[in-house]
Scaffold this active site. Structure first.
Site, PDB file in Angstrom:
ATOM      1  N   GLU A 106      -9.479  -1.322  -9.897  1.00 56.87           N
ATOM      2  CA  GLU A 106     -10.240  -0.070  -9.838  1.00 56.87           C
ATOM      3  C   GLU A 106      -9.356   1.075 -10.303  1.00 56.87           C
ATOM      4  O   GLU A 106      -8.266   1.268  -9.755  1.00 56.87           O
ATOM      5  CB  GLU A 106     -10.692   0.218  -8.410  1.00 56.87           C
ATOM      6  CG  GLU A 106     -11.691  -0.792  -7.881  1.00 56.87           C
ATOM      7  CD  GLU A 106     -12.111  -0.534  -6.439  1.00 56.87           C
ATOM      8  OE1 GLU A 106     -12.986  -1.245  -5.953  1.00 56.87           O
ATOM      9  OE2 GLU A 106     -11.546   0.385  -5.799  1.00 56.87           O
ATOM     10  N   ASN A 115      -6.358   0.546  -7.611  1.00 53.26           N
ATOM     11  CA  ASN A 115      -6.410  -0.407  -6.507  1.00 53.26           C
ATOM     12  C   ASN A 115      -6.808  -1.739  -7.145  1.00 53.26           C
ATOM     13  O   ASN A 115      -7.319  -1.754  -8.265  1.00 53.26           O
ATOM     14  CB  ASN A 115      -7.441   0.032  -5.465  1.00 53.26           C
ATOM     15  CG  ASN A 115      -7.465  -0.901  -4.290  1.00 53.26           C
ATOM     16  OD1 ASN A 115      -6.421  -1.347  -3.828  1.00 53.26           O
ATOM     17  ND2 ASN A 115      -8.661  -1.223  -3.806  1.00 53.26           N
ATOM     18  N   HIS A 152     -11.552   4.212   6.186  1.00 52.02           N
ATOM     19  CA  HIS A 152     -10.392   3.355   5.952  1.00 52.02           C
ATOM     20  C   HIS A 152      -9.990   2.544   7.188  1.00 52.02           C
ATOM     21  O   HIS A 152      -8.973   1.847   7.158  1.00 52.02           O
ATOM     22  CB  HIS A 152      -9.215   4.187   5.434  1.00 52.02           C
ATOM     23  CG  HIS A 152      -9.398   4.645   4.027  1.00 52.02           C
ATOM     24  ND1 HIS A 152      -9.945   5.857   3.689  1.00 52.02           N
ATOM     25  CD2 HIS A 152      -9.146   4.016   2.841  1.00 52.02           C
ATOM     26  CE1 HIS A 152     -10.014   5.974   2.375  1.00 52.02           C
ATOM     27  NE2 HIS A 152      -9.544   4.874   1.826  1.00 52.02           N
ATOM     28  N   ARG A 198      -5.427   7.018  -9.253  1.00 53.52           N
ATOM     29  CA  ARG A 198      -4.664   5.910  -8.682  1.00 53.52           C
ATOM     30  C   ARG A 198      -5.365   4.618  -9.049  1.00 53.52           C
ATOM     31  O   ARG A 198      -6.489   4.644  -9.560  1.00 53.52           O
ATOM     32  CB  ARG A 198      -4.520   6.036  -7.158  1.00 53.52           C
ATOM     33  CG  ARG A 198      -5.841   5.945  -6.408  1.00 53.52           C
ATOM     34  CD  ARG A 198      -5.673   6.194  -4.918  1.00 53.52           C
ATOM     35  NE  ARG A 198      -4.858   5.178  -4.265  1.00 53.52           N
ATOM     36  CZ  ARG A 198      -5.343   4.070  -3.694  1.00 53.52           C
ATOM     37  NH1 ARG A 198      -6.643   3.802  -3.710  1.00 53.52           N
ATOM     38  NH2 ARG A 198      -4.556   3.211  -3.104  1.00 53.52           N
ATOM     39  N   TYR A 244       0.837  -1.192   0.000  1.00 58.25           N
ATOM     40  CA  TYR A 244       0.000   0.000   0.000  1.00 58.25           C
ATOM     41  C   TYR A 244       0.875   1.245   0.000  1.00 58.25           C
ATOM     42  O   TYR A 244       1.910   1.291   0.660  1.00 58.25           O
ATOM     43  CB  TYR A 244      -0.884   0.038   1.255  1.00 58.25           C
ATOM     44  CG  TYR A 244      -1.935  -1.041   1.299  1.00 58.25           C
ATOM     45  CD1 TYR A 244      -2.720  -1.321   0.184  1.00 58.25           C
ATOM     46  CD2 TYR A 244      -2.174  -1.761   2.464  1.00 58.25           C
ATOM     47  CE1 TYR A 244      -3.705  -2.297   0.235  1.00 58.25           C
ATOM     48  CE2 TYR A 244      -3.152  -2.731   2.525  1.00 58.25           C
ATOM     49  CZ  TYR A 244      -3.916  -2.998   1.405  1.00 58.25           C
ATOM     50  OH  TYR A 244      -4.893  -3.952   1.464  1.00 58.25           O
ATOM     51  N   TYR A 284      -7.215  -9.553   3.771  1.00 55.61           N
ATOM     52  CA  TYR A 284      -8.110  -8.385   3.687  1.00 55.61           C
ATOM     53  C   TYR A 284      -8.750  -8.296   2.306  1.00 55.61           C
ATOM     54  O   TYR A 284      -9.921  -7.967   2.164  1.00 55.61           O
ATOM     55  CB  TYR A 284      -7.339  -7.095   4.010  1.00 55.61           C
ATOM     56  CG  TYR A 284      -8.162  -5.862   3.750  1.00 55.61           C
ATOM     57  CD1 TYR A 284      -9.239  -5.530   4.585  1.00 55.61           C
ATOM     58  CD2 TYR A 284      -7.919  -5.059   2.644  1.00 55.61           C
ATOM     59  CE1 TYR A 284     -10.030  -4.432   4.323  1.00 55.61           C
ATOM     60  CE2 TYR A 284      -8.707  -3.947   2.374  1.00 55.61           C
ATOM     61  CZ  TYR A 284      -9.763  -3.639   3.217  1.00 55.61           C
ATOM     62  OH  TYR A 284     -10.556  -2.557   2.938  1.00 55.61           O
ATOM     63  N   LYS A 285      -7.975  -8.601   1.280  1.00 61.27           N
ATOM     64  CA  LYS A 285      -8.503  -8.518  -0.082  1.00 61.27           C
ATOM     65  C   LYS A 285      -9.428  -9.706  -0.412  1.00 61.27           C
ATOM     66  O   LYS A 285     -10.038  -9.717  -1.485  1.00 61.27           O
ATOM     67  CB  LYS A 285      -7.356  -8.449  -1.096  1.00 61.27           C
ATOM     68  CG  LYS A 285      -6.671  -7.072  -1.117  1.00 61.27           C
ATOM     69  CD  LYS A 285      -5.471  -7.072  -2.067  1.00 61.27           C
ATOM     70  CE  LYS A 285      -4.780  -5.717  -2.123  1.00 61.27           C
ATOM     71  NZ  LYS A 285      -5.556  -4.694  -2.849  1.00 61.27           N
TER      72      LYS A 285
HETATM   73  C1  HEM Z   1      -9.884   0.909   0.737  1.00 63.98           C
HETATM   74  C2  HEM Z   1      -6.160   3.899   0.044  1.00 63.98           C
HETATM   75  C3  HEM Z   1      -9.187   7.361  -1.449  1.00 63.98           C
HETATM   76  C4  HEM Z   1     -12.866   4.695   0.141  1.00 63.98           C
HETATM   77  C5  HEM Z   1      -8.612   1.392   0.564  1.00 63.98           C
HETATM   78  C6  HEM Z   1      -7.409   0.601   0.638  1.00 63.98           C
HETATM   79  C7  HEM Z   1      -6.370   1.443   0.462  1.00 63.98           C
HETATM   80  C8  HEM Z   1      -6.902   2.771   0.267  1.00 63.98           C
HETATM   81  C9  HEM Z   1      -4.895   1.085   0.467  1.00 63.98           C
HETATM   82  C10 HEM Z   1      -7.332  -0.922   0.795  1.00 63.98           C
HETATM   83  C11 HEM Z   1      -7.634  -1.495  -0.560  1.00 63.98           C
HETATM   84  C12 HEM Z   1      -7.401  -2.971  -0.784  1.00 63.98           C
HETATM   85  O1  HEM Z   1      -6.524  -3.605  -0.204  1.00 63.98           O
HETATM   86  O2  HEM Z   1      -8.097  -3.550  -1.650  1.00 63.98           O
HETATM   87  C13 HEM Z   1      -6.651   5.088  -0.448  1.00 63.98           C
HETATM   88  C14 HEM Z   1      -5.831   6.200  -0.915  1.00 63.98           C
HETATM   89  C15 HEM Z   1      -6.703   7.159  -1.361  1.00 63.98           C
HETATM   90  C16 HEM Z   1      -8.051   6.661  -1.145  1.00 63.98           C
HETATM   91  C17 HEM Z   1      -4.303   6.214  -0.906  1.00 63.98           C
HETATM   92  C18 HEM Z   1      -6.446   8.511  -1.968  1.00 63.98           C
HETATM   93  C19 HEM Z   1      -5.274   8.938  -2.393  1.00 63.98           C
HETATM   94  C20 HEM Z   1     -10.438   6.963  -1.094  1.00 63.98           C
HETATM   95  C21 HEM Z   1     -11.619   7.792  -1.189  1.00 63.98           C
HETATM   96  C22 HEM Z   1     -12.654   7.058  -0.745  1.00 63.98           C
HETATM   97  C23 HEM Z   1     -12.133   5.752  -0.365  1.00 63.98           C
HETATM   98  C24 HEM Z   1     -11.660   9.242  -1.694  1.00 63.98           C
HETATM   99  C25 HEM Z   1     -14.071   7.545  -0.702  1.00 63.98           C
HETATM  100  C26 HEM Z   1     -15.131   6.801  -0.829  1.00 63.98           C
HETATM  101  C27 HEM Z   1     -12.361   3.441   0.440  1.00 63.98           C
HETATM  102  C28 HEM Z   1     -13.177   2.344   0.914  1.00 63.98           C
HETATM  103  C29 HEM Z   1     -12.326   1.247   1.087  1.00 63.98           C
HETATM  104  C30 HEM Z   1     -10.998   1.701   0.721  1.00 63.98           C
HETATM  105  C31 HEM Z   1     -14.683   2.393   1.175  1.00 63.98           C
HETATM  106  C32 HEM Z   1     -12.744  -0.136   1.612  1.00 63.98           C
HETATM  107  C33 HEM Z   1     -12.685  -0.085   3.135  1.00 63.98           C
HETATM  108  C34 HEM Z   1     -13.341  -1.306   3.781  1.00 63.98           C
HETATM  109  O3  HEM Z   1     -12.756  -2.391   3.781  1.00 63.98           O
HETATM  110  O4  HEM Z   1     -14.459  -1.143   4.314  1.00 63.98           O
HETATM  111  N1  HEM Z   1      -8.288   2.715   0.326  1.00 63.98           N
HETATM  112  N2  HEM Z   1      -7.972   5.408  -0.600  1.00 63.98           N
HETATM  113  N3  HEM Z   1     -10.784   5.734  -0.577  1.00 63.98           N
HETATM  114  N4  HEM Z   1     -11.064   3.025   0.347  1.00 63.98           N
HETATM  115 FE1  HEM Z   1      -9.532   4.250  -0.093  1.00 63.98          FE
END
Ligand code: HEM
Length: 331
Positions: free
Chosen positions: A259, A216, A184, A214, A24, A310-311
């Site tokens: 994504e 994912n 998060h 970015r 990450y 987690y994934k």
């Molecule tokens: C999950 C980083 C922006 C919503 C994650 C994960 C990372 C991450 C590392 C885990 C993903 C995985 O392993 O599959 C970031 C970074 C962001 C960003 C670096 C911006 C630079 C956002 C934004 C939202 C968001 C703007 C707004 C909706 C989520 C959600 C999850 C997630 C809902 C899943 C969490 C869960 O397990 O319930 N994000 N994210 N992220 N992110 Fe972000």
């Protein structure tokens, strides 16, 4: 190996691994620069329309009918929803002028044409009665991307609106109204590493006209877009089923799910729009592109257990690694 994936889904696939290991990070880069891949190219525009357009929009409509909680606009975000709709219409018209057009009329109204759906609409910014549905629903029915809108209050962000029908094991209905840090909460590692705090600081400084993106990724079984937590009973059992299938079925069923996420500062309201486009490629297709096969094999083999867990693919990770290994070209 069977081929069931339309050619454009391969040539535009946003392969997400720049290295043989994956961790990450706050992996953001300016949007709009095309990325060349061994199969083709992706990323020249913020929105992408492909051969799944009608299928995915029909799927979104069905999901929303079944579960209206996937679309929510908290009251204070109504102007941001208009801002998002107009921004997305402009993007569509710019990227696909043969399919979409937006005109500002002399009387201040707008005329929107979506040739792909045969829609023609004159509307007034801010007047919900001038659209057949509210703006978030209207634009959500015309882009393949999921849309979240974030309100910035001081140095914090809150996810206060969106139309999210293709969430990868999270629940928009549960998360709406939460802060960026709270949302998060379940992600391993990122809090100790400071990834999420840095991401929030970065987003709060986003400027109008300078979107970022970015990627994912995860693995998923089948081409099911709706793998939201609240319908786990529909897709969770696939994780047991996949243990029982033969190798051909395994390669066709297991998909690399990527994504492409865009971060956009909206011009009228200052809200942040977060777009999530989900692309899926079965391992059987991915393995035909040798650099992708070799890289995916390396990443999956090395990925730490807590991240694979987690994934959601820890139970079939070893089999995916072995499967990809067997597809290696003979020396
Ligand atoms: C999950 C980083 C922006 C919503 C994650 C994960 C990372 C991450 C590392 C885990 C993903 C995985 O392993 O599959 C970031 C970074 C962001 C960003 C670096 C911006 C630079 C956002 C934004 C939202 C968001 C703007 C707004 C909706 C989520 C959600 C999850 C997630 C809902 C899943 C969490 C869960 O397990 O319930 N994000 N994210 N992220 N992110 Fe972000």
């Amino acid at each position: 190996m069977s081929t069931r994936t339309a050619a454009d889904l391969v040539t535009t696939f946003p392969f997400p691994f720049p290295q043989d290991t994956y961790r990450y990070s706050t992996n953001v880069e300016p949007a709009g620069r095309p990325v060349e891949t061994p199969a083709g190219q992706w990323g020249s525009s913020m929105l992408a329309v492909d051969s799944e357009y009608h299928h995915e929009l029909n799927e979104r409509a069905e999901i929303l009918q079944r579960d209206p909680s996937r679309l929510q606009v908290l009251d204070h975000m109504r102007p941001a929803a208009w801002d998002a709709m107009l921004t997305l219409m402009q993007e569509l018209a710019l990227a696909y002028p043969q399919d979409f057009s937006l005109t500002r009329n002399a009387d201040g109204t707008f005329t929107w044409i979506n040739h792909l759906l045969g829609w023609h609409q004159q509307f007034t910014w801010g007047d919900e009665s001038s659209l057949p549905t509210e703006p978030m629903a209207y634009i959500g029915a015309q882009v393949q991307e999921d849309i979240a809108l974030l309100d910035q209050r001081g140095s914090e962000l809150f996810v206060d609106a969106g139309v999210i029908t293709f969430a990868a094991d999270w629940s928009f209905g549960f998360d709406v109204g939460m802060s960026f840090m709270e949302i998060h909460g379940p992600v391993p590692r990122v809090h100790d590493l400071g990834v999420i705090a840095r991401a929030q600081t970065f987003i709060t400084r986003l400027q109008v006209g300078a979107p970022y993106r970015r990627t994912n990724w995860s693995l998923t079984i089948g081409r099911r877009l709706d793998v939201a937590t609240e319908v786990y009973d529909r897709w969770g059992p696939d994780r047991g089923w996949i243990q029982t299938v033969d190798d051909t079925t395994f390669g066709d069923a297991v998909h690399l799910r990527v994504e492409v996420q865009h971060l956009v500062r909206l011009p009228q309201t200052g809200a942040v729009m977060f777009l999530i486009r989900t692309c899926m490629l079965p391992l059987s297709e991915l393995a035909r592109i040798e650099p992708w096969r070799a890289r995916t094999h390396a990443v999956l083999q090395e990925l730490p257990e807590d991240m694979a867990d987690y994934k959601g693919f820890l139970s079939y990770r070893d089999r995916a690694v072995a499967w990809l290994d067997r597809q290696a070209p003979a020396d």
